[in-house]
Write a protein that holds these residues in place. Structure first.
Motif, PDB file in Angstrom:
ATOM      1  N   VAL B 151       0.884  -1.165   0.000  1.00  0.00           N
ATOM      2  CA  VAL B 151       0.000   0.000   0.000  1.00  0.00           C
ATOM      3  C   VAL B 151       0.921   1.213   0.000  1.00  0.00           C
ATOM      4  CG1 VAL B 151      -1.769   1.268   1.260  1.00  0.00           C
ATOM      5  CG2 VAL B 151      -1.773  -1.225   1.289  1.00  0.00           C
ATOM      6  N   GLU B 152       0.975   1.893  -1.136  1.00  0.00           N
ATOM      7  CA  GLU B 152       1.911   3.000  -1.256  1.00  0.00           C
ATOM      8  C   GLU B 152       1.122   4.294  -1.248  1.00  0.00           C
ATOM      9  OE1 GLU B 152       4.780   2.312  -4.387  1.00  0.00           O
ATOM     10  OE2 GLU B 152       5.125   4.466  -4.458  1.00  0.00           O
ATOM     11  N   THR B 153       1.213   5.039  -0.167  1.00  0.00           N
ATOM     12  CA  THR B 153       0.363   6.212  -0.050  1.00  0.00           C
ATOM     13  C   THR B 153       1.219   7.461   0.121  1.00  0.00           C
ATOM     14  OG1 THR B 153      -1.392   7.239   1.253  1.00  0.00           O
ATOM     15  CG2 THR B 153      -0.092   5.555   2.389  1.00  0.00           C
ATOM     16  N   GLY B 154       1.340   8.200  -0.966  1.00  0.00           N
ATOM     17  CA  GLY B 154       2.280   9.315  -0.991  1.00  0.00           C
ATOM     18  C   GLY B 154       1.598  10.658  -1.154  1.00  0.00           C
ATOM     19  N   TYR B 155       2.257  11.540  -1.897  1.00  0.00           N
ATOM     20  CA  TYR B 155       1.811  12.918  -2.036  1.00  0.00           C
ATOM     21  C   TYR B 155       0.646  13.044  -3.020  1.00  0.00           C
ATOM     22  CZ  TYR B 155       2.234  17.886  -3.274  1.00  0.00           C
ATOM     23  OH  TYR B 155       2.000  19.209  -3.520  1.00  0.00           O
ATOM     24  N   SER B 156       0.721  12.318  -4.126  1.00  0.00           N
ATOM     25  CA  SER B 156      -0.257  12.524  -5.194  1.00  0.00           C
ATOM     26  C   SER B 156      -1.418  11.555  -5.142  1.00  0.00           C
ATOM     27  CB  SER B 156       0.410  12.377  -6.559  1.00  0.00           C
ATOM     28  OG  SER B 156       1.667  12.989  -6.566  1.00  0.00           O
ATOM     29  N   PHE B 157      -1.137  10.309  -4.790  1.00  0.00           N
ATOM     30  CA  PHE B 157      -2.194   9.301  -4.777  1.00  0.00           C
ATOM     31  C   PHE B 157      -1.764   8.099  -3.949  1.00  0.00           C
ATOM     32  CE2 PHE B 157      -0.528   9.211  -9.395  1.00  0.00           C
ATOM     33  CZ  PHE B 157       0.661   8.635  -9.008  1.00  0.00           C
ATOM     34  N   THR B 158      -2.660   7.125  -3.894  1.00  0.00           N
ATOM     35  CA  THR B 158      -2.413   5.910  -3.129  1.00  0.00           C
ATOM     36  C   THR B 158      -2.583   4.724  -4.066  1.00  0.00           C
ATOM     37  OG1 THR B 158      -3.246   6.958  -1.129  1.00  0.00           O
ATOM     38  CG2 THR B 158      -3.223   4.552  -1.163  1.00  0.00           C
ATOM     39  N   HIS B 159      -1.598   3.821  -4.079  1.00  0.00           N
ATOM     40  CA  HIS B 159      -1.718   2.617  -4.900  1.00  0.00           C
ATOM     41  C   HIS B 159      -1.792   1.383  -4.009  1.00  0.00           C
ATOM     42  CE1 HIS B 159      -0.286   4.962  -8.484  1.00  0.00           C
ATOM     43  NE2 HIS B 159      -1.092   4.116  -9.091  1.00  0.00           N
ATOM     44  N   ILE B 160      -2.627   0.433  -4.410  1.00  0.00           N
ATOM     45  CA  ILE B 160      -2.683  -0.875  -3.758  1.00  0.00           C
ATOM     46  C   ILE B 160      -2.140  -1.867  -4.777  1.00  0.00           C
ATOM     47  CG2 ILE B 160      -4.185  -2.517  -2.558  1.00  0.00           C
ATOM     48  CD1 ILE B 160      -4.717   0.233  -1.458  1.00  0.00           C
ATOM     49  N   VAL B 161      -1.027  -2.524  -4.461  1.00  0.00           N
ATOM     50  CA  VAL B 161      -0.390  -3.369  -5.467  1.00  0.00           C
ATOM     51  C   VAL B 161      -0.039  -4.738  -4.887  1.00  0.00           C
ATOM     52  CG1 VAL B 161       1.438  -3.493  -7.187  1.00  0.00           C
ATOM     53  CG2 VAL B 161       0.644  -1.278  -6.397  1.00  0.00           C
ATOM     54  N   PRO B 162      -0.671  -5.794  -5.389  1.00  0.00           N
ATOM     55  CA  PRO B 162      -0.306  -7.138  -4.941  1.00  0.00           C
ATOM     56  C   PRO B 162       0.969  -7.617  -5.647  1.00  0.00           C
ATOM     57  CG  PRO B 162      -2.408  -7.122  -6.162  1.00  0.00           C
ATOM     58  CD  PRO B 162      -1.768  -5.805  -6.367  1.00  0.00           C
ATOM     59  N   TYR B 163       1.877  -8.189  -4.878  1.00  0.00           N
ATOM     60  CA  TYR B 163       3.080  -8.787  -5.454  1.00  0.00           C
ATOM     61  C   TYR B 163       3.036 -10.288  -5.196  1.00  0.00           C
ATOM     62  CZ  TYR B 163       5.333  -4.322  -6.417  1.00  0.00           C
ATOM     63  OH  TYR B 163       5.646  -3.096  -6.948  1.00  0.00           O
ATOM     64  N   ILE B 164       3.139 -11.063  -6.262  1.00  0.00           N
ATOM     65  CA  ILE B 164       3.110 -12.521  -6.151  1.00  0.00           C
ATOM     66  C   ILE B 164       4.475 -13.032  -6.590  1.00  0.00           C
ATOM     67  CG2 ILE B 164       2.026 -14.634  -6.977  1.00  0.00           C
ATOM     68  CD1 ILE B 164      -0.521 -12.904  -7.420  1.00  0.00           C
ATOM     69  N   LEU B 165       5.154 -13.742  -5.718  1.00  0.00           N
ATOM     70  CA  LEU B 165       6.523 -14.194  -5.972  1.00  0.00           C
ATOM     71  C   LEU B 165       7.385 -13.031  -6.466  1.00  0.00           C
ATOM     72  CD1 LEU B 165       5.664 -17.620  -7.671  1.00  0.00           C
ATOM     73  CD2 LEU B 165       6.387 -17.230  -5.305  1.00  0.00           C
ATOM     74  N   GLN B 166       7.263 -11.906  -5.791  1.00  0.00           N
ATOM     75  CA  GLN B 166       8.037 -10.692  -6.043  1.00  0.00           C
ATOM     76  C   GLN B 166       7.753 -10.031  -7.386  1.00  0.00           C
ATOM     77  OE1 GLN B 166      11.758  -9.915  -4.176  1.00  0.00           O
ATOM     78  NE2 GLN B 166      12.182 -12.095  -4.036  1.00  0.00           N
ATOM     79  N   LYS B 167       6.717 -10.482  -8.067  1.00  0.00           N
ATOM     80  CA  LYS B 167       6.331  -9.809  -9.310  1.00  0.00           C
ATOM     81  C   LYS B 167       5.005  -9.113  -9.066  1.00  0.00           C
ATOM     82  CE  LYS B 167       7.216 -10.360 -13.347  1.00  0.00           C
ATOM     83  NZ  LYS B 167       7.782  -9.377 -14.288  1.00  0.00           N
ATOM     84  N   LYS B 168       4.874  -7.893  -9.549  1.00  0.00           N
ATOM     85  CA  LYS B 168       3.587  -7.241  -9.310  1.00  0.00           C
ATOM     86  C   LYS B 168       2.528  -7.865 -10.209  1.00  0.00           C
ATOM     87  CE  LYS B 168       4.297  -3.091 -12.143  1.00  0.00           C
ATOM     88  NZ  LYS B 168       5.754  -2.878 -12.051  1.00  0.00           N
TER      89      LYS B 168
END
Lengths: 159, 398
Positions: B151-168
């Motif tokens: 869950v990357e929540t920064g200045y401009s927006f927030t992304h929810i990104v699943p990583y499976i075996l280190q690949k998004k």
């Protein structure tokens, strides 16, 4: 006695209600959209240096920042890159729809609307509210907040 | 080849920069500022420390809506960052790891690649997403994990990104258009309406947000507390605004302290922060509160995980990692755990981690990656770029 009854007194509340201005849906939506757009702004104020006219004699203060490295080839200026890669956000989205036509892409990963009902807060004090302004649709929680709202945002100085 | 790399986590608001052997990165404002008081110069990055009066600062950012649009500003800031005044880069000897946003537009990718190879002449380049580095970091700390949800929540927006075996896993990605900028702007708006006109004080109000806002762990309870009067109201605080003569950064005060100092210094400008302290960060969880027609973080996590293959779901619920500046709100971890727990099916274990410093977490991932034995198989070298041009960069996982 009987003549008084015949005159028929008018209701002050109903009389006022006729005069009352009610904002239509389009205006309300436009207000809501403007409010959201203003949240994207970097600055509220104008450029404080906008009125400065540079003349050739003025010293250039940025000179010292560039590394003087002897070997480096001639550097391109910031202006060069500004011109070269100049695209607006809308242009980028449009181009992206041709390059990344299949999902997922920028547009498709936008989170959809919530399944929960909207929580309602007083537009004045920020606490939970139960009432709606009949003129503009804003929410308020008590009489004193309604008074503040009507005196400020409802129709006056509205964005 | 030299194993020392230069790592630049190029956020829209702050850039996190440092070398492989640095313990922590420098956090440099990724913008140029103009001050009302200092009309003869601008302030690039952390030159702001030279600015005495920071009231009414005017921001010029390279990023708009999370993407690099103003190249002249970004170039000026990069020139400064790479110079010896900030964090010196020996371009000819160093590979560069640089981050870019998810689904970055290809013309921006081309522009960045051209600049790093042709203008700065780095000998090798790795373009990646900050989330990839966070995932690498997480996996490095817990090598047995198979999946994680960033869950990357920064200045401009927030992304929810699943990583499976280190690949998004791209089909599971979601973006919420709420970030720190909207929170600060909303705080400004609310305070300006209720108390004091601070619309021009973005810099000061951002500090106020960082100093006083917190993530409520029980929204209804906190509303009840905030409605009470001091001293039963344990939330309300006063914030003394800096005047840049005696006060250089806002001061937090309880109401007792205010009533004492009021008699001493009548000129101080004071904001009273009550429900603003927790209703502002709340927008991350309920964008609908201010009319943004999107779901919040916890709901988006459930949706995102449900878009992933069934066998990965228990792993994803159990490995949620929060990065980015909004993760600094106190109470974030507890609140997110609570909400995801309530929404997730009960057979799954839920675990949410907010690292000690969510801002530099990705940078540290990049730092670890630069020491990875396979690191050089990921980069594009200058020779390859000179040979093949931009098409050499298709190996990047962005």
């Amino acid at each position: 006695m009987s003549s008084k009854v015949g005159m028929g007194r008018e209701s002050g509340r109903l009389k006022d209600a006729d005069k009352k201005k009610v904002l239509d849906t389009a205006t309300r939506n436009r207000r809501a959209r403007r409010a959201l757009e203003s949240l994207e702004m970097d600055n509220y104020q104008q450029d404080p240096h906008a009125d400065i006219v540079l003349n050739k004699k003025a010293p250039k203060f940025l000179d010292t920042i560039e590394a003087k490295g002897g070997r480096r080839k001639k550097e391109k200026s910031a202006e060069y890159y500004k011109q070269k890669f100049r695209r607006t956000f809308e242009q980028l989205i449009e181009a992206d729809q041709f390059i990344n036509r299949d999902p997922p892409n920028y547009n498709t990963i936008e989170a959809p609307s919530s399944n929960f009902p909207r929580r309602i807060f007083c537009a004045v004090c920020g606490f939970r509210s139960s009432y709606t302004c009949t003129t503009c649709g804003a929410r308020y929680c008590c009489i004193s907040c309604l008074g503040t709202h009507q005196a400020t945002r409802c129709l006056k100085w509205a964005v | 080849m030299n194993t020392k790399s230069y790592i630049l986590d190029n956020g829209a608001y702050t850039a996190k920069v440092g070398h492989t052997d640095d313990e922590t990165p420098k956090i440099i404002p990724n913008y140029i500022m103009k001050a009302k008081s200092e009309r003869r110069r601008t302030f690039i990055g952390d030159q702001l420390s030279e600015c005495r009066d920071k009231s009414g600062l005017y921001f010029m950012l390279g990023f708009q809506k999370g993407y690099l649009l103003n190249w002249d500003i970004q170039k000026t800031v990069w020139d400064y960052i790479f110079s010896k005044d900030c964090c010196k880069a020996n371009f000819l000897e160093m590979p560069l790891i640089v981050t870019e946003p998810y689904f970055n537009f290809s013309s921006i990718q081309e522009g960045m690649t051209e600049m790093f190879f042709e203008e700065y002449e780095f000998q090798a380049l790795l373009r990646t997403n900050a989330g990839n580095l966070s995932c690498y970091h997480y996996h490095h700390d817990k090598p047995s994990t198979k999946c994680c949800l960033v869950v990357e929540t920064g200045y401009s927006f927030t992304h929810i990104v699943p990583y499976i075996l280190q690949k998004k896993f791209k089909p599971g990605m979601l973006r919420i258009n709420v970030g720190g900028k909207i929170l600060t702007n909303h705080l400004k708006e609310v305070i300006s309406y209720r108390q004091l006109h601070v619309m021009e004080e973005t810099y000061v109000m951002n500090q106020c947000k960082e100093d006083l806002c917190f993530m409520s762990t029980d929204f209804d309870r906190d509303h009840k507390i905030a409605k009470m009067k001091w001293p039963k109201n344990t939330i309300v605080r006063d914030y003394v605004l800096p005047d840049y003569t005696t006060v250089n950064r806002g001061i937090i005060r309880t109401l007792d302290e205010t009533s004492v100092s009021r008699t001493i210094d009548k000129d101080q400008q004071v904001l009273r922060m009550n429900n603003e302290r927790f209703t502002i960060p709340e927008i991350l969880f309920y964008p609908n509160d201010i009319g943004i027609p999107q779901m919040g973080i916890s709901e988006a996590i459930i949706l995102s995980i449900n878009l992933c293959p069934e066998e990965t779901r228990p792993h994803l619920y159990n490995n949620i990692i929060v990065t980015g500046g909004n993760g600094c709100f106190p109470g974030f971890e507890e609140r997110l755990t609570k909400e995801v727990r309530a929404l997730a099916p009960d057979e799954f274990d839920v675990s949410v981690t907010v690292p000690e410093n969510p801002i530099t977490y990705a940078w540290h991932g990049g730092n670890l990656l630069s020491k990875d034995p396979d690191f050089f198989s990921l980069v594009v070298t200058k020779e390859e770029y000179d040979e093949e041009g931009f098409s050499a960069c298709h190996r990047f996982d962005v």
